[in-house]
Write a protein that holds these residues in place. Structure first.
Motif, mmCIF file in Angstrom:
data_model
loop_
_atom_site.group_PDB
_atom_site.id
_atom_site.type_symbol
_atom_site.label_atom_id
_atom_site.label_comp_id
_atom_site.label_asym_id
_atom_site.label_seq_id
_atom_site.Cartn_x
_atom_site.Cartn_y
_atom_site.Cartn_z
ATOM 1 N N ARG A 25 -1.676 -1.382 1.940
ATOM 2 C CA ARG A 25 -0.351 -1.612 1.364
ATOM 3 C C ARG A 25 0.152 -3.007 1.703
ATOM 4 N N GLN A 26 -0.068 -3.465 2.945
ATOM 5 C CA GLN A 26 0.335 -4.825 3.311
ATOM 6 C C GLN A 26 -0.411 -5.859 2.489
ATOM 7 N N ILE A 27 -1.689 -5.639 2.299
ATOM 8 C CA ILE A 27 -2.500 -6.561 1.496
ATOM 9 C C ILE A 27 -1.980 -6.607 0.066
ATOM 10 N N GLN A 28 -1.677 -5.432 -0.486
ATOM 11 C CA GLN A 28 -1.164 -5.366 -1.857
ATOM 12 C C GLN A 28 0.182 -6.073 -1.978
ATOM 13 N N GLY A 82 -1.901 -19.605 3.898
ATOM 14 C CA GLY A 82 -1.360 -18.550 3.037
ATOM 15 C C GLY A 82 -2.085 -18.460 1.709
ATOM 16 N N GLU A 83 -2.440 -19.621 1.151
ATOM 17 C CA GLU A 83 -3.209 -19.644 -0.102
ATOM 18 C C GLU A 83 -4.568 -18.970 0.094
ATOM 19 N N GLN A 84 -5.209 -19.258 1.226
ATOM 20 C CA GLN A 84 -6.522 -18.667 1.497
ATOM 21 C C GLN A 84 -6.417 -17.156 1.701
ATOM 22 N N VAL A 85 -5.387 -16.735 2.409
ATOM 23 C CA VAL A 85 -5.196 -15.303 2.637
ATOM 24 C C VAL A 85 -4.902 -14.592 1.317
ATOM 25 N N CYS A 89 -6.986 -11.543 -0.270
ATOM 26 C CA CYS A 89 -6.333 -10.276 -0.624
ATOM 27 C C CYS A 89 -6.629 -9.905 -2.069
ATOM 28 N N ARG A 90 -6.628 -10.914 -2.926
ATOM 29 C CA ARG A 90 -6.886 -10.671 -4.346
ATOM 30 C C ARG A 90 -8.305 -10.134 -4.544
#
Length: 323
Positions: A25-28, A82-85, A89-90
């Motif tokens: 859920r956090q990843i989403q 943040g862009e890499q994370v 996540c995507r």
């Protein structure tokens, strides 16, 4: 010999740490915030309250122990990490989505999500192709984004969609699969009462004198037109810059100038509409639409099926002149 102290990430054994402390859920939620660059829009998209989204993002960032974004006013700006994370996540969510599709397919269900981004030239046929496609996949979720070339290229880099439809070849610096799809000629148009209508083989130098309506900077159509006139050593007399082909056509109808648009967009008005195609040297500009997706991207069953449809019969959905 002294050794350096382990970093926080090394101390936590990062691979096992993330599995234990992060939730799907956090990843989403973080992926949605990164995609929409807004807590409010992410909450709306996920049918959550904004406080819930804020709580999830706070826990997510604390677990990673890095700064993922900056908030200035209401705007969200991702940091470099943040862009890499967000990209990671995507990929996680895409893999889970593909797994869900495969499981549904195994159960005899045709469910899943299809995300398409296209330049404005494609919006005149793509809804027809999608309409045909959902007859075979009536329960799929559709996301259809229309934007200019620059925005589309950014979406490819961020891996936001399954397939992309673009009007010009992608830059060589972009590592993508590029499938030429169908011709997408660009034509010069004017109001049917314009003095140039009916003239044959109008010189480009004459067109350069006319007030012309242009798409915004970043549009593939604009780039193609500017390149054409630049090669001829001519400068365009730009009267207005507008952000959609339909708005440009309305401005042409209002006698505000001439313009270059995809030929297929003119067909929608019928052969007896208020707009006429000018006979200009070097026109139509012979362009084509391309189906693009990142090299190495694992297309879902749904995306692969839609790609097959476009390759087999998608060009049939282009509008033809109506009498």
């Amino acid at each position: 010999m002294a050794t350096s102290a382990p970093t926080k990430l090394e101390d936590k054994n990062i691979s096992n740490y993330l599995v234990r402390h992060l939730t799907l859920r956090q990843i989403q939620v973080f992926e949605a915030v990164a995609r929409y660059q807004s807590f409010t829009k992410a909450a709306d998209a996920l049918y959550l309250t904004q406080p819930t989204v804020s709580t999830q993002i706070k826990s997510f960032q604390e677990s990673l122990d890095v700064s993922l974004y900056e908030q200035i006013g209401r705007n969200i700006y991702l940091t470099e990490v943040g862009e890499q994370v967000a990209f990671a996540c995507r990929e996680i969510l895409d893999n889970l989505s593909n797994l869900e599709i495969k499981i549904n397919d195994f159960k005899g269900k045709r469910k899943g999500r299809l995300r398409i981004t296209a330049v404005t030239s494609a919006k005149y046929f793509l809804p027809l192709a999608l309409g045909e496609f959902v007859k075979s996949y009536p329960e799929i979720e559709l996301e259809f984004t229309v934007c200019n070339r620059d925005t589309l290229l950014k979406r490819i880099e961020e891996n936001l969609d399954d397939l992309y439809i673009m009007g010009q070849k992608p830059p060589s610096s972009l590592d993508v699969v590029d499938i030429p799809f169908t011709p997408n000629p660009l034509v010069l148009i004017a109001h049917q009462d314009h003095p140039l209508v009916g003239q044959r083989n109008i010189p480009l130098s004459e067109i350069a004198k006319q007030p012309i309506l242009m798409r915004e900077i970043g549009s593939g159509t604009r780039s193609a037109v500017e390149d054409k006139f630049s090669q001829a050593g001519l400068k365009l007399n730009v009267r207005l810059t507008l952000e959609s082909t339909e708005t440009i056509k309305q401005a042409v109808f209002a006698h505000l100038g001439i313009a270059v648009v995809p030929m297929h967009s003119v067909y929608l008005d019928g052969a007896k509409g208020p707009i006429s195609i000018l006979d200009v040297e070097g026109f139509p500009l012979e362009k084509e639409l391309n189906i693009v997706y990142p090299t190495g991207k694992s297309l879902s069953i749904i995306a692969s099926a839609f790609l097959d449809l476009l390759q087999q019969k998608g060009a049939q959905y282009f509008q033809q002149p109506r009498e």
